[in-house]
Design a protein around this motif. Structure first.
Motif, PDB file in Angstrom:
ATOM      1  N   LEU A  26      11.353  11.139   2.649  1.00  0.00           N
ATOM      2  CA  LEU A  26      11.127  10.745   1.479  1.00  0.00           C
ATOM      3  C   LEU A  26       9.467  10.061   1.620  1.00  0.00           C
ATOM      4  O   LEU A  26       8.858   9.613   0.693  1.00  0.00           O
ATOM      5  CB  LEU A  26      11.933   9.525   0.956  1.00  0.00           C
ATOM      6  N   CYS A  27       9.105  10.003   2.848  1.00  0.00           N
ATOM      7  CA  CYS A  27       7.562   9.426   3.079  1.00  0.00           C
ATOM      8  C   CYS A  27       6.830  10.465   2.646  1.00  0.00           C
ATOM      9  O   CYS A  27       6.679  11.620   3.022  1.00  0.00           O
ATOM     10  CB  CYS A  27       7.508   9.091   4.507  1.00  0.00           C
ATOM     11  N   LEU A  28       5.472  10.140   2.000  1.00  0.00           N
ATOM     12  CA  LEU A  28       4.691  10.888   1.468  1.00  0.00           C
ATOM     13  C   LEU A  28       3.704  11.386   2.858  1.00  0.00           C
ATOM     14  O   LEU A  28       2.834  12.387   2.535  1.00  0.00           O
ATOM     15  CB  LEU A  28       3.717  10.431   0.496  1.00  0.00           C
ATOM     16  N   ALA A  29       3.706  10.776   3.760  1.00  0.00           N
ATOM     17  CA  ALA A  29       2.825  10.998   5.022  1.00  0.00           C
ATOM     18  C   ALA A  29       1.334  10.672   4.319  1.00  0.00           C
ATOM     19  O   ALA A  29       0.377  11.307   4.772  1.00  0.00           O
ATOM     20  CB  ALA A  29       2.928  12.435   5.580  1.00  0.00           C
ATOM     21  N   CYS A  30       1.174   9.849   3.231  1.00  0.00           N
ATOM     22  CA  CYS A  30      -0.155   9.751   2.824  1.00  0.00           C
ATOM     23  C   CYS A  30      -1.100   8.711   3.470  1.00  0.00           C
ATOM     24  O   CYS A  30      -2.162   8.807   3.257  1.00  0.00           O
ATOM     25  CB  CYS A  30       0.119   8.808   1.468  1.00  0.00           C
ATOM     26  N   ARG A  31      -0.302   7.900   4.506  1.00  0.00           N
ATOM     27  CA  ARG A  31      -1.347   7.078   5.583  1.00  0.00           C
ATOM     28  C   ARG A  31      -1.870   5.972   4.514  1.00  0.00           C
ATOM     29  O   ARG A  31      -2.790   5.249   5.367  1.00  0.00           O
ATOM     30  CB  ARG A  31      -2.204   8.078   6.255  1.00  0.00           C
ATOM     31  N   GLY A  32      -1.454   5.688   3.709  1.00  0.00           N
ATOM     32  CA  GLY A  32      -2.014   4.332   2.888  1.00  0.00           C
ATOM     33  C   GLY A  32      -1.801   3.117   3.748  1.00  0.00           C
ATOM     34  O   GLY A  32      -2.572   2.470   3.695  1.00  0.00           O
ATOM     35  N   CYS A  33      -0.593   3.246   4.483  1.00  0.00           N
ATOM     36  CA  CYS A  33      -0.255   2.074   5.238  1.00  0.00           C
ATOM     37  C   CYS A  33      -1.208   2.001   6.447  1.00  0.00           C
ATOM     38  O   CYS A  33      -1.354   1.063   7.021  1.00  0.00           O
ATOM     39  CB  CYS A  33       1.327   2.173   5.735  1.00  0.00           C
ATOM     40  N   GLU A  34      -1.733   3.081   6.885  1.00  0.00           N
ATOM     41  CA  GLU A  34      -2.617   3.061   7.953  1.00  0.00           C
ATOM     42  C   GLU A  34      -3.695   2.305   7.686  1.00  0.00           C
ATOM     43  O   GLU A  34      -4.416   1.385   8.537  1.00  0.00           O
ATOM     44  CB  GLU A  34      -2.968   4.310   8.416  1.00  0.00           C
ATOM     45  N   GLN A  43      -0.687   4.000  13.818  1.00  0.00           N
ATOM     46  CA  GLN A  43      -1.195   5.129  13.360  1.00  0.00           C
ATOM     47  C   GLN A  43       0.078   5.881  12.814  1.00  0.00           C
ATOM     48  O   GLN A  43       0.654   6.563  13.422  1.00  0.00           O
ATOM     49  CB  GLN A  43      -1.688   5.906  14.511  1.00  0.00           C
ATOM     50  N   PHE A  44       0.281   5.495  11.635  1.00  0.00           N
ATOM     51  CA  PHE A  44       1.660   5.640  11.006  1.00  0.00           C
ATOM     52  C   PHE A  44       1.496   7.312  10.632  1.00  0.00           C
ATOM     53  O   PHE A  44       3.044   7.856  10.926  1.00  0.00           O
ATOM     54  CB  PHE A  44       1.969   5.065   9.652  1.00  0.00           C
ATOM     55  N   GLY A  45       0.733   8.172  10.468  1.00  0.00           N
ATOM     56  CA  GLY A  45       0.650   9.405  10.122  1.00  0.00           C
ATOM     57  C   GLY A  45       1.112  10.088  11.465  1.00  0.00           C
ATOM     58  O   GLY A  45       2.225  11.146  11.364  1.00  0.00           O
ATOM     59  N   ALA A  63       0.713  -1.220  -0.042  1.00  0.00           N
ATOM     60  CA  ALA A  63       0.023   0.081   0.001  1.00  0.00           C
ATOM     61  C   ALA A  63       0.868   1.394  -0.070  1.00  0.00           C
ATOM     62  O   ALA A  63       0.417   2.301  -0.133  1.00  0.00           O
ATOM     63  CB  ALA A  63      -0.901   0.054   1.276  1.00  0.00           C
ATOM     64  N   CYS A  64       2.287   1.295   0.206  1.00  0.00           N
ATOM     65  CA  CYS A  64       3.117   2.175   0.305  1.00  0.00           C
ATOM     66  C   CYS A  64       3.617   2.609  -1.151  1.00  0.00           C
ATOM     67  O   CYS A  64       4.417   2.001  -1.655  1.00  0.00           O
ATOM     68  CB  CYS A  64       3.977   1.940   1.265  1.00  0.00           C
ATOM     69  N   PRO A  65       3.291   3.787  -1.717  1.00  0.00           N
ATOM     70  CA  PRO A  65       3.745   4.348  -2.878  1.00  0.00           C
ATOM     71  C   PRO A  65       5.236   4.382  -3.174  1.00  0.00           C
ATOM     72  O   PRO A  65       5.835   4.024  -4.143  1.00  0.00           O
ATOM     73  CB  PRO A  65       3.124   5.762  -3.067  1.00  0.00           C
ATOM     74  N   THR A  66       6.050   4.952  -2.050  1.00  0.00           N
ATOM     75  CA  THR A  66       7.348   4.899  -1.992  1.00  0.00           C
ATOM     76  C   THR A  66       7.989   3.558  -2.137  1.00  0.00           C
ATOM     77  O   THR A  66       9.114   3.625  -2.918  1.00  0.00           O
ATOM     78  CB  THR A  66       7.964   5.910  -1.030  1.00  0.00           C
ATOM     79  N   SER A  75       9.821   1.633   3.231  1.00  0.00           N
ATOM     80  CA  SER A  75       8.544   1.119   3.413  1.00  0.00           C
ATOM     81  C   SER A  75       8.123   1.805   4.908  1.00  0.00           C
ATOM     82  O   SER A  75       8.847   1.894   5.449  1.00  0.00           O
ATOM     83  CB  SER A  75       8.767  -0.518   3.132  1.00  0.00           C
ATOM     84  N   PRO A  76       6.753   1.504   5.320  1.00  0.00           N
ATOM     85  CA  PRO A  76       6.200   1.759   6.347  1.00  0.00           C
ATOM     86  C   PRO A  76       7.057   1.136   7.472  1.00  0.00           C
ATOM     87  O   PRO A  76       7.476   1.538   8.560  1.00  0.00           O
ATOM     88  CB  PRO A  76       4.967   1.436   6.496  1.00  0.00           C
ATOM     89  N   ARG A  77       7.012  -0.496   7.299  1.00  0.00           N
ATOM     90  CA  ARG A  77       7.770  -1.217   8.413  1.00  0.00           C
ATOM     91  C   ARG A  77       9.215  -0.729   8.350  1.00  0.00           C
ATOM     92  O   ARG A  77       9.677  -0.812   9.511  1.00  0.00           O
ATOM     93  CB  ARG A  77       7.765  -2.633   7.712  1.00  0.00           C
ATOM     94  N   GLY A  78       9.837  -0.522   7.533  1.00  0.00           N
ATOM     95  CA  GLY A  78      11.241  -0.052   7.564  1.00  0.00           C
ATOM     96  C   GLY A  78      11.375   1.420   8.073  1.00  0.00           C
ATOM     97  O   GLY A  78      12.349   1.567   9.111  1.00  0.00           O
ATOM     98  N   ARG A  79      10.642   2.185   7.852  1.00  0.00           N
ATOM     99  CA  ARG A  79      10.648   3.449   8.452  1.00  0.00           C
ATOM    100  C   ARG A  79      10.462   3.408  10.122  1.00  0.00           C
ATOM    101  O   ARG A  79      11.077   3.812  10.806  1.00  0.00           O
ATOM    102  CB  ARG A  79       9.497   4.400   7.959  1.00  0.00           C
ATOM    103  N   ILE A  80       9.310   2.416  10.496  1.00  0.00           N
ATOM    104  CA  ILE A  80       9.178   2.435  11.987  1.00  0.00           C
ATOM    105  C   ILE A  80      10.540   1.564  12.380  1.00  0.00           C
ATOM    106  O   ILE A  80      10.814   1.940  13.624  1.00  0.00           O
ATOM    107  CB  ILE A  80       7.739   1.245  11.974  1.00  0.00           C
TER     108      ILE A  80
HETATM  109  S1  SF4 Z   1       2.801   7.530   4.762  1.00  0.00           S
HETATM  110 FE1  SF4 Z   1       2.934   5.013   4.851  1.00  0.00          FE
HETATM  111  S2  SF4 Z   1       2.226   4.503   2.833  1.00  0.00           S
HETATM  112 FE2  SF4 Z   1       2.565   6.851   2.760  1.00  0.00          FE
HETATM  113  S3  SF4 Z   1       4.788   6.709   2.140  1.00  0.00           S
HETATM  114 FE3  SF4 Z   1       4.700   7.043   4.221  1.00  0.00          FE
HETATM  115  S4  SF4 Z   1       5.390   4.743   4.817  1.00  0.00           S
HETATM  116 FE4  SF4 Z   1       4.461   4.750   2.426  1.00  0.00          FE
END
Ligand code: SF4
Ligand code: SF4
Length: 445
Positions: free
Chosen positions: A78-86, A94-96, A38-41, A51-56
């Motif tokens: 480089l994260c879009l803060a798009c919250r698609g991962c949420e 709550q990744f955002g 679900a993560c565009p990057t 990736s979300p997991r890698g960033r965490i």
């Molecule tokens: S918010 Fe989540 S899905 Fe969106 S770019 Fe960042 S890590 Fe990827």
């Protein structure tokens, strides 16, 4: 070069030493990887650390004492803060909130290069909160655009030769004279019987570049029996500041908006508003989360909660009331691009679709992967233009598959990005906000 740990102005005397990822939030991640797709990057770069997991994982390392270095900052930036991962996460991470806190931590504990720091300071602390500076910038943009200079440069292909600068120029919004700033402080009566009284947040750049969208929003609300108040004293919502980790300034702006709206409600002859609305999903997400900025300031927290309880995206509000159906047909086909901060941030997917389907003559078709980010993400497209354009190119492949005349969305930033996408890879599609299409149906053109 590693970024050394320094106490910046932000950090010294900070009343909020907890502006960093919380352990309880980090602990929720069980490293299952279900968010990766679900993560565009991650989809674009295929790198675990993006990736979300890698960033965490990297946030956990910093929480355990590893110094904040350039590599960490780059992956978080480089994260879009798009919250698609949420939306994809089964553990409720709550990744955002995590990425916003990580950026605040970086902001407070590292020093960016001089020019970068000064530019950020000017844009976030001077330009965005100031109607006067925004008006001056908007006037300069207007001259650039109406003088024909922009057309000449675009037609001559000069901008294409400039690589990513040319791509950035393509994202420049159009200055729309007259600006919407002049409407701030005004009240617009309901058409017919007044059913609701709503306050509208007009935004910052939107007053210049989406002035006609703001006007359309007022008209659509009036058509639906709303008295629309544009409270005086309101300012930029602070969403861009929160996303950039500049939380002290975000708090200042939040306080100003809360006082402008709740103060107006308190002094008005009518006790309160039925709703506070915005037509910008990105702003709405932050406006609905003002309480997170004041967790350690009880007096503001209470006001922020009152504010939040009334805050609604305009599509959410219109879908929740009995919609005025006196519309003329809009004979066209339309698809919908979910705005990330509406779909993933506010969990609103149905309302905009429901409104589009309510317009007679308008045929709705879903596009594949409509809830994957278009690459706009606030000022991401300006800061990370190359990656943003790659993400946009993929988005446009899906727009093309929908084969529609119109691409609708619910956020001005997404509109700019999609318009740039249509110019580069599209087939003449028109990009419109859901509210603009409703406005056209009410006005009969
Ligand atoms: S918010 Fe989540 S899905 Fe969106 S770019 Fe960042 S890590 Fe990827
Ligand atoms: S963020 Fe959620 S989906 Fe992603 S790895 Fe962690 S628990 Fe799994």
């Amino acid at each position: 070069m590693d970024v050394s740990l320094v106490n910046s102005e932000n950090r010294v005397g900070s009343e909020y030493p907890i502006d960093k990822p919380r352990q309880a939030d980090l602990d929720r991640c069980v490293h299952c990887g279900l968010c990766l797709n679900a993560c565009p990057t991650y989809r674009e770069l295929g790198v675990e650390m993006d990736s979300p997991r890698g960033r965490i994982y990297q946030m956990v390392q910093v929480a355990e004492g590893q110094p904040i270095g350039d590599t960490y900052r780059e992956h978080i930036d480089l994260c879009l803060a798009c919250r698609g991962c949420e939306s994809a996460c089964p553990s409720g991470v709550q990744f955002g909130r995590l990425v916003e806190a990580a950026r605040a931590d970086i902001e407070a504990n590292t020093r960016r290069p001089w020019l970068n720091r000064k530019t950020r300071d000017f844009v976030f602390r001077k330009l965005l909160p100031s109607p006067m500076l925004l008006t001056a910038a908007g006037a300069m943009l207007y001259v650039y655009q109406v003088s024909g200079l922009q057309k000449v440069l675009r037609a001559a292909g000069v901008l294409k030769l400039l690589g990513s600068f040319g791509d950035r120029e393509a994202l420049t919004p159009t200055a729309q004279i007259p600006f919407f700033f002049r409407q701030i402080g005004q009240t617009f009566p309901a058409e017919g019987v007044r059913r609701y009284r709503v306050a509208m947040i007009a935004g910052c750049i939107a007053n210049i570049s989406f002035a006609r969208l703001n006007e359309a929003t007022v008209r659509v609300l009036q058509k639906n029996g709303c008295e629309v108040v544009i409270p005086a004293g309101q300012t930029c919502c602070g969403a861009l500041h929160v996303h950039a980790g500049i939380r002290d300034q975000a708090r200042k702006l939040a306080r100003q908006n809360i006082d402008a709206v709740l103060g107006h409600a308190a002094t008005s002859r009518v006790p309160s508003f039925d709703a506070i609305v915005t037509n910008a999903a990105g702003c709405g997400s932050t406006l609905k989360e003002y309480d997170e900025l004041f967790e350690h300031e009880p007096e503001c927290l209470e006001k922020a909660r009152s504010f939040k309880s009334l805050m609604k995206d305009v599509t959410e509000f219109l879908a929740s009331i009995e919609l005025n159906r006196e519309m003329t047909p809009v004979n066209a086909t339309v698809t919908y691009q979910d705005s990330c901060h509406l779909a993933h941030g506010q969990k609103i997917r149905n309302a905009p679709r429901q409104l589009l389907r309510a317009i007679p003559g308008l045929k709705f078709r879903e596009m594949p992967l409509s809830d994957i980010c278009c690459g706009s993400a606030g000022i991401y497209s300006v800061l990370h233009t190359d990656l943003s354009m790659k993400i946009l190119e993929k988005k446009m492949e899906n727009v093309t598959l929908a084969r529609t005349d119109i691409v609708a969305t619910a956020n001005p930033g997404c509109m700019l990005q999609l318009e740039a996408g249509v110019r580069k890879w599209g087939h003449g599609e028109r990009v419109a906000h859901v509210v603009e299409l409703l406005d056209e149906a009410y006005r009969g053109f």
